[in-house]
Design an enzyme around this catalytic site. Structure first.
Site, PDB file in Angstrom:
ATOM      1  N   LYS A 111       1.107  -0.767   0.266  1.00  0.00           N
ATOM      2  CA  LYS A 111       0.039  -0.209  -0.125  1.00  0.00           C
ATOM      3  C   LYS A 111       0.966   1.171   0.241  1.00  0.00           C
ATOM      4  CE  LYS A 111      -4.228  -1.859   1.442  1.00  0.00           C
ATOM      5  NZ  LYS A 111      -5.240  -1.345   2.413  1.00  0.00           N
ATOM      6  N   LYS A 192      -5.664  -9.677  -5.193  1.00  0.00           N
ATOM      7  CA  LYS A 192      -6.837  -9.952  -4.857  1.00  0.00           C
ATOM      8  C   LYS A 192      -7.562  -9.202  -4.399  1.00  0.00           C
ATOM      9  CE  LYS A 192      -6.568  -7.984  -0.360  1.00  0.00           C
ATOM     10  NZ  LYS A 192      -7.414  -7.646   1.112  1.00  0.00           N
ATOM     11  N   LYS A 195     -11.802  -4.028  -1.311  1.00  0.00           N
ATOM     12  CA  LYS A 195     -12.869  -2.955  -1.425  1.00  0.00           C
ATOM     13  C   LYS A 195     -12.476  -2.017  -1.931  1.00  0.00           C
ATOM     14  CE  LYS A 195     -14.172  -4.487   2.973  1.00  0.00           C
ATOM     15  NZ  LYS A 195     -13.095  -4.299   3.772  1.00  0.00           N
TER      16      LYS A 195
HETATM   17  N1  AQP Z   1     -10.398 -11.022  -1.742  1.00  0.00           N
HETATM   18  C1  AQP Z   1     -10.691 -11.847  -0.443  1.00  0.00           C
HETATM   19  N2  AQP Z   1     -11.042 -13.662   0.025  1.00  0.00           N
HETATM   20  C2  AQP Z   1     -10.888 -13.569   0.130  1.00  0.00           C
HETATM   21  N3  AQP Z   1     -10.935 -12.989   1.854  1.00  0.00           N
HETATM   22  C3  AQP Z   1     -10.944 -12.427   1.744  1.00  0.00           C
HETATM   23  N4  AQP Z   1     -11.247 -10.612   3.179  1.00  0.00           N
HETATM   24  C4  AQP Z   1     -10.774  -9.466   2.530  1.00  0.00           C
HETATM   25  N5  AQP Z   1     -10.499  -9.803   1.120  1.00  0.00           N
HETATM   26  C5  AQP Z   1     -10.988 -11.030   0.537  1.00  0.00           C
HETATM   27  C6  AQP Z   1     -11.407 -11.428   4.225  1.00  0.00           C
HETATM   28  O1  AQP Z   1     -11.944 -10.379   4.667  1.00  0.00           O
HETATM   29  C7  AQP Z   1     -12.261  -9.702   6.061  1.00  0.00           C
HETATM   30  C8  AQP Z   1     -12.414  -8.131   5.919  1.00  0.00           C
HETATM   31  O2  AQP Z   1     -11.342  -7.763   5.520  1.00  0.00           O
HETATM   32  P1  AQP Z   1     -10.859  -6.093   4.506  1.00  0.00           P
HETATM   33  O3  AQP Z   1     -12.001  -5.791   5.798  1.00  0.00           O
HETATM   34  O4  AQP Z   1      -9.019  -5.641   5.128  1.00  0.00           O
HETATM   35  O5  AQP Z   1     -11.327  -5.500   3.658  1.00  0.00           O
HETATM   36  P2  AQP Z   1     -10.654  -5.784   2.043  1.00  0.00           P
HETATM   37  O6  AQP Z   1     -11.750  -5.887   0.966  1.00  0.00           O
HETATM   38  O7  AQP Z   1      -9.761  -6.307   1.906  1.00  0.00           O
HETATM   39  O8  AQP Z   1     -10.878  -4.191   2.317  1.00  0.00           O
HETATM   40  P3  AQP Z   1      -9.946  -2.982   2.018  1.00  0.00           P
HETATM   41  O9  AQP Z   1     -10.375  -1.655   2.350  1.00  0.00           O
HETATM   42  O10 AQP Z   1      -9.444  -3.592   0.471  1.00  0.00           O
HETATM   43  O11 AQP Z   1      -8.464  -3.744   2.305  1.00  0.00           O
HETATM   44  P4  AQP Z   1      -6.950  -4.343   2.353  1.00  0.00           P
HETATM   45  O12 AQP Z   1      -6.450  -3.811   1.040  1.00  0.00           O
HETATM   46  O13 AQP Z   1      -6.204  -3.330   3.317  1.00  0.00           O
HETATM   47  O14 AQP Z   1      -6.851  -5.508   2.550  1.00  0.00           O
HETATM   48  C9  AQP Z   1     -10.345 -10.131   6.351  1.00  0.00           C
HETATM   49  O15 AQP Z   1     -10.381 -11.716   7.422  1.00  0.00           O
HETATM   50  C10 AQP Z   1     -10.181 -10.598   5.146  1.00  0.00           C
HETATM   51  O16 AQP Z   1      -9.077 -11.579   4.901  1.00  0.00           O
END
Ligand code: AQP
Length: 326
Positions: A111, A192, A195
């Protein structure tokens, strides 16, 4: 009873990866464990936020958690910023973590390379995440694969603190599902599904309508050799579709490939499975969204329950550290 804790950031639209990798497990673990779940709004602040959007997405995410099956009567469900013990404990964890350890976190590396503005919070956020977990004497943390390294750090910090100051924190373990642990972006299957990444066609929101879901799967990136089989290293796009289809239908990716010969058929089958999986979740979400006051009431009850547990843990940590009692 086993204590389970996990959290999710209100950083954008909750997606299929969140659901298959984590949230589905959160709901299942309510049977037979003491479950504590949290919308980690403070984690969203590592990057600048629009205040109105943050407020709306925090409430909406709490409603989505209830819609996917988190029952506020059985689980403690709350908003992180409503329990100030999280930020208090974060300082203790920042002082327990080394600079090198935080710098080695792959999420920080990824990031910070992409960001124009790298906040101090982006660097120290794993210490806040460790606090979220250890405050609840957590045994198990259901997460997707991407969070494994942060849970390892949490374990190291809890152990180091206990070694220095005496037994204070429970050392938690990660629980990663066998299927759906890492759902990839439909347009960039090397990344991956996320969000906060700017990839609207690559991410399936839990609130996408059936037409949008169909369209996203039809446009999903595959490859040019036209063979439906599971091999993430050489066929990341096709393998991602098979993983999603398998996770949605209770099969392994290889089983999911049985009888599907063309990419077009794989895309249609996967889209249909996802539409059916999300149909009841969406219906429940729309009911809950019509009554925000009730969600706020449930969250206030959850915050009271959470605060009682968190305060007791933090008081124990203060005492063991030698902080003078007030
Ligand atoms: N692609 C994914 N596949 C499986 N599990 C996932 N998680 C996130 N992405 C995947 C799991 O969801 C939970 C919440 O994680 P988060 O709030 O960090 O979700 P995110 O989509 O990863 O959000 P962001 O804002 O894009 O965050 P970053 O980029 O920081 O990761 C977790 O248990 C995660 O493992």
């Amino acid at each position: 009873m086993t204590r389970v804790f996990s959290g999710i950031k209100p950083s954008g639209s909750v997606h299929l990866g969140n659901y298959l990798g984590a949230l589905r497990n959160w709901a299942a673990m309510q049977d037979g464990a003491d479950t504590v779940y949290c919308v980690v709004d403070l984690h969203a602040l590592t990057v600048p936020q629009d205040p109105a959007e943050l407020r709306a997405s925090t409430l909406s995410l709490a409603q989505m958690l209830i819609a996917i099956g988190i029952d506020p009567e059985r689980s403690t469900l709350f908003i992180q910023s409503h329990v100030s013990e999280h930020t208090e404990c974060a300082w203790l964890m920042e002082c327990t973590a080394s600079f090198g350890e935080l710098r080695r976190m792959t999420q920080f590396k990824d990031k910070s390379e992409k960001a124009k503005f790298v906040s101090g919070g982006l660097f120290t956020y794993p210490a806040l995440q460790a606090s979220d977990i250890i405050l609840y004497d957590t045994d198990q943390v259901p997460v997707g694969e991407d969070q494994r390294q942060h849970i390892e750090l949490t374990r190291d910090l809890a152990e180091r603190f206990n070694n220095r100051y005496g037994q204070t924190f429970v050392v938690p373990e990660a629980v990663v599902p066998a299927a759906g642990a890492r759902v990839m972006d439909l347009q960039n299957p090397e990344n991956k599904m996320s969000k906060s990444e700017d990839s609207p066609q690559g991410s399936v929101s839990l609130l996408d309508d059936p037409a949008a879901i169909e369209k996203k799967f039809k446009r999903a990136v595959t490859d040019s050799d036209n063979e439906v089989h599971y091999d993430p290293a050489t066929k990341p796009g096709v393998s991602n579709l098979l993983s999603i289809l398998g996770a949605a239908t209770g099969q392994s990716p290889t089983e999911a490939a049985t009888g599907i010969e063309r990419y077009g058929d794989l895309k249609v089958a996967t889209a249909q499975a996802v539409i059916e999986l999300l149909r009841p979740v969406q219906a429940r979400y729309h009911e809950l969204a019509a009554d925000p006051a009730e969600t706020s009431r449930l969250l206030a009850v959850g915050a009271d329950k959470a605060r009682t547990i968190a305060r007791a843990t933090l008081d124990r940590a203060h005492q063991n550290l030698g902080l003078l009692a007030p």
